[in-house]
Design a protein around this motif. Sequence first.
Motif, PDB file in Angstrom:
ATOM      1  N   UNK A 116       0.848  -1.183   0.000  1.00 44.77           N
ATOM      2  CA  UNK A 116       0.000   0.000   0.000  1.00 44.77           C
ATOM      3  C   UNK A 116       0.889   1.240   0.000  1.00 44.77           C
ATOM      4  N   UNK A 117       0.766   2.066  -1.051  1.00 40.29           N
ATOM      5  CA  UNK A 117       1.495   3.332  -1.103  1.00 40.29           C
ATOM      6  C   UNK A 117       0.791   4.312  -0.170  1.00 40.29           C
ATOM      7  N   UNK A 118       1.550   4.872   0.775  1.00 43.44           N
ATOM      8  CA  UNK A 118       0.937   5.651   1.847  1.00 43.44           C
ATOM      9  C   UNK A 118       1.042   7.159   1.647  1.00 43.44           C
ATOM     10  N   UNK A 119       1.707   7.606   0.599  1.00 38.52           N
ATOM     11  CA  UNK A 119       1.792   9.044   0.362  1.00 38.52           C
ATOM     12  C   UNK A 119       1.983   9.296  -1.127  1.00 38.52           C
ATOM     13  N   UNK A 136       9.715  11.560  -2.294  1.00 32.26           N
ATOM     14  CA  UNK A 136      10.066  10.325  -1.603  1.00 32.26           C
ATOM     15  C   UNK A 136       8.792   9.557  -1.269  1.00 32.26           C
ATOM     16  N   UNK A 137       8.513   8.508  -2.052  1.00 34.41           N
ATOM     17  CA  UNK A 137       7.328   7.682  -1.816  1.00 34.41           C
ATOM     18  C   UNK A 137       7.581   6.693  -0.676  1.00 34.41           C
ATOM     19  N   UNK A 138       6.516   6.404   0.061  1.00 42.38           N
ATOM     20  CA  UNK A 138       6.554   5.396   1.116  1.00 42.38           C
ATOM     21  C   UNK A 138       5.458   4.370   0.859  1.00 42.38           C
ATOM     22  N   UNK A 139       5.682   3.148   1.342  1.00 45.29           N
ATOM     23  CA  UNK A 139       4.677   2.093   1.207  1.00 45.29           C
ATOM     24  C   UNK A 139       4.836   1.104   2.351  1.00 45.29           C
ATOM     25  N   UNK A 140       3.754   0.426   2.678  1.00 41.07           N
ATOM     26  CA  UNK A 140       3.783  -0.648   3.669  1.00 41.07           C
ATOM     27  C   UNK A 140       3.286  -1.929   3.019  1.00 41.07           C
ATOM     28  N   UNK A 141       3.698  -3.057   3.587  1.00 43.46           N
ATOM     29  CA  UNK A 141       3.244  -4.365   3.110  1.00 43.46           C
ATOM     30  C   UNK A 141       2.779  -5.184   4.314  1.00 43.46           C
ATOM     31  N   UNK A 142       1.500  -5.565   4.355  1.00 45.58           N
ATOM     32  CA  UNK A 142       0.991  -6.303   5.509  1.00 45.58           C
ATOM     33  C   UNK A 142       1.702  -7.636   5.742  1.00 45.58           C
ATOM     34  N   UNK A 143       2.291  -8.197   4.676  1.00 49.02           N
ATOM     35  CA  UNK A 143       3.009  -9.463   4.807  1.00 49.02           C
ATOM     36  C   UNK A 143       4.503  -9.257   5.042  1.00 49.02           C
ATOM     37  N   UNK A 144       4.909  -7.989   5.242  1.00 49.19           N
ATOM     38  CA  UNK A 144       6.301  -7.602   5.502  1.00 49.19           C
ATOM     39  C   UNK A 144       7.231  -7.981   4.352  1.00 49.19           C
ATOM     40  N   UNK A 145       6.719  -8.033   3.142  1.00 53.12           N
ATOM     41  CA  UNK A 145       7.564  -8.320   1.985  1.00 53.12           C
ATOM     42  C   UNK A 145       8.443  -7.118   1.647  1.00 53.12           C
ATOM     43  N   UNK A 146       9.556  -7.395   0.990  1.00 55.35           N
ATOM     44  CA  UNK A 146      10.391  -6.331   0.449  1.00 55.35           C
ATOM     45  C   UNK A 146       9.669  -5.697  -0.733  1.00 55.35           C
ATOM     46  N   UNK A 165      11.700   9.232  -6.106  1.00 55.39           N
ATOM     47  CA  UNK A 165      11.515   9.576  -7.517  1.00 55.39           C
ATOM     48  C   UNK A 165      12.155  10.943  -7.745  1.00 55.39           C
ATOM     49  N   UNK A 166      13.102  11.028  -8.682  1.00 53.06           N
ATOM     50  CA  UNK A 166      13.831  12.278  -8.850  1.00 53.06           C
ATOM     51  C   UNK A 166      14.334  12.423 -10.275  1.00 53.06           C
ATOM     52  N   UNK A 167      14.676  13.660 -10.609  1.00 54.66           N
ATOM     53  CA  UNK A 167      15.239  13.955 -11.916  1.00 54.66           C
ATOM     54  C   UNK A 167      15.141  15.432 -12.214  1.00 54.66           C
ATOM     55  N   UNK A 168      15.533  15.797 -13.431  1.00 54.52           N
ATOM     56  CA  UNK A 168      15.463  17.176 -13.899  1.00 54.52           C
ATOM     57  C   UNK A 168      14.386  17.270 -14.955  1.00 54.52           C
ATOM     58  N   UNK A 175       2.659  18.602 -20.604  1.00 51.97           N
ATOM     59  CA  UNK A 175       2.055  17.809 -19.534  1.00 51.97           C
ATOM     60  C   UNK A 175       2.577  16.395 -19.632  1.00 51.97           C
ATOM     61  N   UNK A 176       3.131  15.884 -18.538  1.00 52.32           N
ATOM     62  CA  UNK A 176       3.773  14.572 -18.507  1.00 52.32           C
ATOM     63  C   UNK A 176       3.114  13.712 -17.435  1.00 52.32           C
ATOM     64  N   UNK A 177       2.662  12.532 -17.846  1.00 50.87           N
ATOM     65  CA  UNK A 177       1.974  11.617 -16.926  1.00 50.87           C
ATOM     66  C   UNK A 177       2.954  10.575 -16.390  1.00 50.87           C
ATOM     67  N   UNK A 178       2.836  10.306 -15.088  1.00 49.48           N
ATOM     68  CA  UNK A 178       3.677   9.317 -14.429  1.00 49.48           C
ATOM     69  C   UNK A 178       2.811   8.418 -13.546  1.00 49.48           C
ATOM     70  N   UNK A 179       3.242   7.158 -13.415  1.00 49.81           N
ATOM     71  CA  UNK A 179       2.644   6.241 -12.454  1.00 49.81           C
ATOM     72  C   UNK A 179       3.766   5.543 -11.699  1.00 49.81           C
ATOM     73  N   UNK A 180       3.670   5.553 -10.389  1.00 46.06           N
ATOM     74  CA  UNK A 180       4.636   4.874  -9.524  1.00 46.06           C
ATOM     75  C   UNK A 180       3.981   3.593  -8.996  1.00 46.06           C
TER      76      UNK A 180
END
Length: 297
Positions: A116-119, A136-146, A165-168, A175-180
């Motif tokens: 689950x991505x949390x932010x 800086x994206x964060x996520x949690x995993x209920x099964x404690x997976x990497x 996620x970073x760059x210039x 308009x540029x679309x992104x999905x993480x």
Amino acid sequence: RSTLFPYTTLFRSGGQDSLVVQNRDPSIDNGPGSSVNEWRNTYWSYDFDATDLDGDNVVFARTGQSWLTVNPASGLLSGTTTDTPGDYDFVVYANDSFGGTSSYAVTFHILNRAPDITNGPVAHVDQYRNQAWYYDFDATDPDTDTIQWQRSGSSWLNIDSNGNLSGTTSNTPGTYSFTVYANDTYGGSDSYAFVIHVINRAPTFTNGPGANVNEWRNTYWSYDFNGNDLDGDMFTFSKIVGPVWLSMDSGTGVLSGTTSNTPGDYAVIARVIDGYTGGATYPFTLHVLNRNPSITS
């Protein structure tokens, strides 16, 4: 089987009757259902019950994966589910000591819980051209997976193993679309979509002659305009409104000419533009004046 022989079969053979005492199988009285859904690495238990009409002692057994065991005396089937998602078949048996048995089959569907991505940034991000940007994206995993991070979109943004996620930003406005994506190793995934609007900054005038300029008829007049572009773009100057006797050098920004012979007010607008349609204007009025004659003697 009992002293009253309630469960018997009578046979006649050679003029003699034979009494055969039969055993009655135990019966399993309950169960979790033929299909059970459970998460990975989760403790699970079910207490089976059985009856035996002959009053025999019932012993429980099971077949299936080793992560579930059954208590032979109580019928408690329990254990921690495997780490690997999938379908697992088990059979629980209730046995008596005379070969009687009954069984209960159940399939476990071991399920993976997705990360689950949390932010995340706002859905629409405004950023100037050629500027460093990161989140800086964060996520949690209920099964404690990497968690393994990925992104889709233009190549000028990249994501590292920590979700940074970073760059210039691109030199090209648009308009540029992104999905993480936050993925685990069992096919679980969560995604976060957003748009970056890469914005051009228009050049500006850094000086000007003022809103009103006075000059005599038939007189050479000039002004050297200067500009600035925060994106570092090359820019050009032009006169977009004004009399024909004024012209502007597109490279230097010098607006010059010899004023008209006709007194009057002449509106002038100078413009500076970059290569991405960004521009600024400088309007002013040139008042061409007549000098009164003077009596010399």
